[in-house]
Each structure stands twice: as C-alpha cells, then as structure tokens.
Design a protein around this motif. Structure first.
Motif, PDB file in Angstrom:
ATOM      1  N   ASN A 105       0.845  -1.196   0.000  1.00 41.19           N
ATOM      2  CA  ASN A 105       0.000   0.000   0.000  1.00 41.19           C
ATOM      3  C   ASN A 105       0.879   1.243   0.000  1.00 41.19           C
ATOM      4  O   ASN A 105       1.143   1.865   1.030  1.00 41.19           O
ATOM      5  N   THR A 106       1.336   1.645  -1.173  1.00 40.63           N
ATOM      6  CA  THR A 106       2.272   2.766  -1.280  1.00 40.63           C
ATOM      7  C   THR A 106       1.612   4.099  -0.950  1.00 40.63           C
ATOM      8  O   THR A 106       2.298   5.106  -0.767  1.00 40.63           O
ATOM      9  N   ALA A 107       0.286   4.113  -0.880  1.00 38.46           N
ATOM     10  CA  ALA A 107      -0.427   5.361  -0.587  1.00 38.46           C
ATOM     11  C   ALA A 107      -0.673   5.531   0.913  1.00 38.46           C
ATOM     12  O   ALA A 107      -1.262   6.534   1.333  1.00 38.46           O
ATOM     13  N   ASN A 108      -0.224   4.581   1.746  1.00 37.43           N
ATOM     14  CA  ASN A 108      -0.502   4.689   3.176  1.00 37.43           C
ATOM     15  C   ASN A 108       0.242   5.882   3.778  1.00 37.43           C
ATOM     16  O   ASN A 108       1.295   6.308   3.285  1.00 37.43           O
ATOM     17  N   THR A 109      -0.309   6.406   4.849  1.00 39.45           N
ATOM     18  CA  THR A 109       0.296   7.565   5.518  1.00 39.45           C
ATOM     19  C   THR A 109       0.977   7.168   6.826  1.00 39.45           C
ATOM     20  O   THR A 109       1.290   8.020   7.657  1.00 39.45           O
ATOM     21  N   ILE A 110       1.225   5.883   6.992  1.00 41.86           N
ATOM     22  CA  ILE A 110       1.784   5.378   8.249  1.00 41.86           C
ATOM     23  C   ILE A 110       3.301   5.501   8.273  1.00 41.86           C
ATOM     24  O   ILE A 110       3.895   5.905   9.274  1.00 41.86           O
ATOM     25  N   VAL A 111       3.950   5.161   7.150  1.00 39.47           N
ATOM     26  CA  VAL A 111       5.412   5.043   7.134  1.00 39.47           C
ATOM     27  C   VAL A 111       6.077   6.363   6.769  1.00 39.47           C
ATOM     28  O   VAL A 111       5.450   7.268   6.212  1.00 39.47           O
ATOM     29  N   ASP A 112       7.369   6.454   7.060  1.00 41.89           N
ATOM     30  CA  ASP A 112       8.152   7.617   6.661  1.00 41.89           C
ATOM     31  C   ASP A 112       8.438   7.568   5.164  1.00 41.89           C
ATOM     32  O   ASP A 112       8.296   6.523   4.514  1.00 41.89           O
ATOM     33  N   THR A 113       8.875   8.685   4.634  1.00 39.25           N
ATOM     34  CA  THR A 113       9.097   8.778   3.179  1.00 39.25           C
ATOM     35  C   THR A 113      10.234   7.880   2.690  1.00 39.25           C
ATOM     36  O   THR A 113      10.287   7.533   1.511  1.00 39.25           O
ATOM     37  N   ASP A 114      11.143   7.518   3.585  1.00 38.40           N
ATOM     38  CA  ASP A 114      12.265   6.669   3.168  1.00 38.40           C
ATOM     39  C   ASP A 114      11.977   5.175   3.375  1.00 38.40           C
ATOM     40  O   ASP A 114      12.895   4.349   3.299  1.00 38.40           O
ATOM     41  N   PHE A 115      10.717   4.831   3.626  1.00 36.78           N
ATOM     42  CA  PHE A 115      10.361   3.418   3.766  1.00 36.78           C
ATOM     43  C   PHE A 115      10.660   2.707   2.442  1.00 36.78           C
ATOM     44  O   PHE A 115      10.462   3.274   1.364  1.00 36.78           O
ATOM     45  N   PRO A 116      11.147   1.455   2.497  1.00 37.84           N
ATOM     46  CA  PRO A 116      11.550   0.755   1.273  1.00 37.84           C
ATOM     47  C   PRO A 116      10.433   0.641   0.232  1.00 37.84           C
ATOM     48  O   PRO A 116       9.241   0.676   0.576  1.00 37.84           O
ATOM     49  N   LYS A 117      10.837   0.502  -1.011  1.00 41.80           N
ATOM     50  CA  LYS A 117       9.906   0.288  -2.126  1.00 41.80           C
ATOM     51  C   LYS A 117      10.185  -1.093  -2.729  1.00 41.80           C
ATOM     52  O   LYS A 117      11.329  -1.542  -2.773  1.00 41.80           O
ATOM     53  N   ILE A 118       9.129  -1.756  -3.186  1.00 41.39           N
ATOM     54  CA  ILE A 118       9.269  -3.112  -3.727  1.00 41.39           C
ATOM     55  C   ILE A 118      10.048  -3.076  -5.044  1.00 41.39           C
ATOM     56  O   ILE A 118       9.749  -2.283  -5.943  1.00 41.39           O
ATOM     57  N   ARG A 119      11.035  -3.926  -5.148  1.00 43.11           N
ATOM     58  CA  ARG A 119      11.833  -4.024  -6.378  1.00 43.11           C
ATOM     59  C   ARG A 119      11.008  -4.665  -7.490  1.00 43.11           C
ATOM     60  O   ARG A 119      10.162  -5.533  -7.224  1.00 43.11           O
ATOM     61  N   ASP A 120      11.257  -4.265  -8.710  1.00 40.29           N
ATOM     62  CA  ASP A 120      10.562  -4.856  -9.858  1.00 40.29           C
ATOM     63  C   ASP A 120      10.735  -6.373  -9.867  1.00 40.29           C
ATOM     64  O   ASP A 120      11.842  -6.887  -9.638  1.00 40.29           O
ATOM     65  N   GLY A 121       9.652  -7.072 -10.105  1.00 41.18           N
ATOM     66  CA  GLY A 121       9.700  -8.535 -10.184  1.00 41.18           C
ATOM     67  C   GLY A 121       9.406  -9.235  -8.876  1.00 41.18           C
ATOM     68  O   GLY A 121       9.275 -10.465  -8.838  1.00 41.18           O
ATOM     69  N   ILE A 122       9.298  -8.480  -7.779  1.00 43.38           N
ATOM     70  CA  ILE A 122       9.001  -9.070  -6.463  1.00 43.38           C
ATOM     71  C   ILE A 122       7.493  -9.067  -6.250  1.00 43.38           C
ATOM     72  O   ILE A 122       6.848  -8.025  -6.335  1.00 43.38           O
ATOM     73  N   ASP A 123       6.942 -10.261  -5.987  1.00 44.32           N
ATOM     74  CA  ASP A 123       5.498 -10.409  -5.799  1.00 44.32           C
ATOM     75  C   ASP A 123       5.196 -10.742  -4.340  1.00 44.32           C
ATOM     76  O   ASP A 123       5.607 -11.792  -3.833  1.00 44.32           O
ATOM     77  N   LEU A 124       4.499  -9.837  -3.665  1.00 41.80           N
ATOM     78  CA  LEU A 124       4.159 -10.039  -2.255  1.00 41.80           C
ATOM     79  C   LEU A 124       2.653 -10.133  -2.047  1.00 41.80           C
ATOM     80  O   LEU A 124       2.161  -9.961  -0.934  1.00 41.80           O
ATOM     81  N   LYS A 125       1.929 -10.430  -3.116  1.00 41.85           N
ATOM     82  CA  LYS A 125       0.464 -10.437  -3.016  1.00 41.85           C
ATOM     83  C   LYS A 125      -0.073 -11.662  -2.288  1.00 41.85           C
ATOM     84  O   LYS A 125      -1.241 -11.704  -1.900  1.00 41.85           O
ATOM     85  N   GLN A 126       0.789 -12.667  -2.111  1.00 41.78           N
ATOM     86  CA  GLN A 126       0.410 -13.849  -1.333  1.00 41.78           C
ATOM     87  C   GLN A 126       1.520 -14.169  -0.347  1.00 41.78           C
ATOM     88  O   GLN A 126       2.702 -13.945  -0.614  1.00 41.78           O
ATOM     89  N   ILE A 127       1.123 -14.707   0.811  1.00 44.69           N
ATOM     90  CA  ILE A 127       2.073 -15.081   1.857  1.00 44.69           C
ATOM     91  C   ILE A 127       1.843 -16.546   2.233  1.00 44.69           C
ATOM     92  O   ILE A 127       0.694 -16.963   2.426  1.00 44.69           O
ATOM     93  N   PRO A 128       2.900 -17.345   2.336  1.00 47.18           N
ATOM     94  CA  PRO A 128       2.732 -18.741   2.755  1.00 47.18           C
ATOM     95  C   PRO A 128       2.266 -18.817   4.204  1.00 47.18           C
ATOM     96  O   PRO A 128       2.744 -18.064   5.064  1.00 47.18           O
ATOM     97  N   ALA A 129       1.333 -19.707   4.471  1.00 46.82           N
ATOM     98  CA  ALA A 129       0.761 -19.786   5.820  1.00 46.82           C
ATOM     99  C   ALA A 129       0.402 -21.213   6.191  1.00 46.82           C
ATOM    100  O   ALA A 129       0.057 -22.031   5.330  1.00 46.82           O
TER     101      ALA A 129
END
Length: 372
Positions: A105-129
């Motif tokens: 959620n890159t539009a969130n207002t929780i994190v600071d401006t220097d919070f990391p950004k997802i690198r191209d090709g990285i998929d985090l839409k699912q998490i193993p559980a």
C-alpha cells in the motif's frame, strides 16, 4: 492434538487480518482498526530492515506465518481450491504481515518517506501460511518460540502472556503453582522463567491497583527493570516491599501486603518516575538498580535519606558504598597496569600511547594533590 491443515497455503495478503491480541502490543489493540494496529507495529517494532529485505528478496517460503480462520467454523471447509474465499487472523507473523501490507500500500500515511519500495519482479500479493483451527492449538508453539526459544518477546509481552496462560490452566487445576508447573513442562522451562514472570506481572498489577493514578504505559515499556529489581525475590528491593523469596511465596494472595504499599510506591517512583512520562525517576540507567539502589535499601540510614530527600547519590554515600567504589577502582586500575607492564616498551614511540600516558600521569598528580 492440535487441529491443523496439512501443508502450506498461499493466502492473499488482503485476506490477512492482523491480530488484535498480539502480545507484542500488550493485548491493548482489541478495539482498534487494522491501520491503527499497523501504525503501532511500525512505531514500536522497527520493521524497516525487515521490510527492506522483503522488498528486495520477496517473501521466503521457508518462513510461513501461522493463521486461524476468522470464523472458526470455516476450518473444516477450507482447502487449496477455495483458500481465497475466507479471511484469516495472523497469530504468528504480524511483523512480517504488516511489513508486506505497508509495502503493497504505497499510498498509506503510516510510514516515513524513506520506507523501502518493492523491487521490480518481487510479488508479495500472497504469503505462505500454516492454518490452525483456533488460538489454543497454537499456544504451545508460541510459548516455546517466544518464551523459551530464540525469538523472545519483550519483558512485558512475555509476562502478560505467561500470566494469562497460567490463569487459563488454573481454571482446571485450581492451583496456581500446579498451573505454573504444567506450563513450564510444556515449554521446557528449566530456569523458573514462568514462575518469575508470573510474579513480576502480579507485582505490576498491584502497582497499577495500589500506586498509580496515571497510565502505566511507561512501566510496560521498561518492564525489564522489574526483573532487575526483584530477581528471584532475594534482593534488598524485594525485601523492602515485603516480597518473599519466590521459592516461599504464596501465589494465591496479593504478593505485597497493604502495610507495604507505601514502600511499593517509593520503589515505583524511584525507578519509573512520578507520572506517565517517567518524570522524576532517580534511575537513569538500569545498572544503577544493582550498583546503587540495592545497597541503599540494605541500610536504614540511607533509606531514610532517600525517602526524605529523593537524593540517590547522598543516600548511596551513607552506605559506605562510595568508599568501596574508590578503593575498588584504584585496585582495578593497579591490576590493569600491572598486566601490561611487559608490553609497554613496544609502544614507547606510539603517539596515542604517549598521549594516554600523559593523561594518566595528570590523573595521578590530581589524586596526590587531593590527598595533601
């Protein structure tokens, strides 16, 4: 036997609900929104490094989170074909899940401006559980991992979790000591951690009930100071507030008797301050508890001085501790110098050594003058 689904499931991040009873957050988020919980985790848990790894490497499949269905009745229905039709509460892995949600959620207002950004090709839409039926099925795992294992919670979270689990077992045993023994056996506790933290939490409850007229949040954040102060009940601080050695303690009653509440109040204010900001605390460094406060509470004259004047240094001087401090440091310095005598000639041209040596001579001259 715990009810658990076989295998690992890939769950959509959007279907994951952060735990409102997360021990890391002291169980104080039961009425808060998911954004409020994420904000607390972000502010309290320093997840930037974790988020950076996830943004660059993706989610490691070898570290599945542990979840339970939002509706326990859905458990028997869930399988690999309909996994996306349900929502799940994260019991273990709230930091990782929060990191992923904030990255997505890159539009969130929780994190600071220097919070990391997802690198191209990285998929985090699912998490193993791994999916369990209910919280109780996960209890032993959490206890081993976060109390006896290498992923320990902070002191207050651990104490609160232990206190609640012991009380839950005690509903059946009707014997607190037996309940502590059962939980200790379950997690392989051979160092009385369960009993100690149960007692620390009971003392904390009495501080809340009998001493504080303000929020206890600052005490929760520095809860480990209670552990330093009380140890196993064999400290002068424990004796001052009337807390028996833990091996003799009656866990069924209030641990601090009413005629010792004033002493409990004194210790609370000396260590944690007089308000919810920790103002007027006499302990600026946890090491002062053992090196200064404990010797003071072994000496009546020093105690009276501390109670009357709130003067830690003055009270300490009355214990004879300052004399031992001076003599001990002189002897320590003498021994350290003796140990390096044979090596000194090698450094007689070294500028750093010569500078330090001149400072040492200056200190010795100052001591001589003070003794004249």
């Amino acid at each position: 036997m715990a009810d658990r689904k076989s295998g690992v499931f890939q769950i959509k991040t959007e279907n994951l609900i952060l735990d409102q009873f997360n021990p890391r957050l002291y169980g104080e988020t039961a009425t808060e929104s998911q954004d409020q919980i994420m904000t607390k985790i972000y502010q309290k848990e320093s997840i930037d490094e974790l988020a950076s790894s996830l943004a660059v490497n993706g989610y490691f499949q070898e570290e599945p989170i542990i979840v339970v269905p939002e509706n326990q009745n859905d458990f028997d229905t869930i399988d690999q074909t309909n996994i996306d039709n349900f929502k799940y509460i994260v019991i273990e892995g709230n930091r990782r899940t929060t990191s992923v949600k904030l990255l997505l959620n890159t539009a969130n207002t929780i994190v600071d401006t220097d919070f990391p950004k997802i690198r191209d090709g990285i998929d985090l839409k699912q998490i193993p559980a791994i999916i369990y039926k209910n919280r109780d099925d996960v209890d032993t795992y959490l206890s081993v991992r976060h109390i006896a294992g290498n992923r320990k919670w902070d002191a207050f979270a651990k104490a609160k979790y232990i206190f609640e689990k012991v009380n839950k077992i005690n509903v059946v045993t009707q014997d607190v000591s037996k309940a502590i023994e059962i939980l200790s056996t379950q997690i392989g506790d051979k160092n009385n951690v369960v009993k100690k933290y149960y007692i620390y939490f009971k003392v904390f409850q009495q501080i809340e009930d009998d001493v504080l007229t303000y929020s206890s949040r600052h005490i929760k954040d520095r809860f480990s100071l209670l552990e330093v102060s009380l140890a196993s009940g064999n400290t002068t601080i424990a004796n001052y507030i009337g807390l028996p050695p833990f091996r003799k303690i009656n866990l069924e009653d209030d641990l601090i008797k009413q005629d010792k509440v004033d002493e409990l109040k004194n210790v609370t204010e000396w260590i944690f301050g007089t308000d919810d900001q920790g103002n007027n605390s006499l302990i600026s460094d946890s090491r002062l508890i053992s090196s200064v406060l404990k010797p003071i509470l072994a000496n009546k004259e020093a105690i009276d001085h501390l109670v009357t004047y709130k003067d830690l240094d003055g009270a300490y001087q009355l214990t004879g501790g300052e004399e031992q401090l001076v003599i001990g440091n002189i002897n320590k310095s003498r021994k350290l110098l003796y140990n390096i005598l044979g090596k000194v000639p090698k450094y007689k041209q070294n500028k750093e050594f010569l500078g330090a040596f001149e400072e040492l001579l200056g200190s010795i001259d100052s001591i001589k003058k003070l003794m004249e």
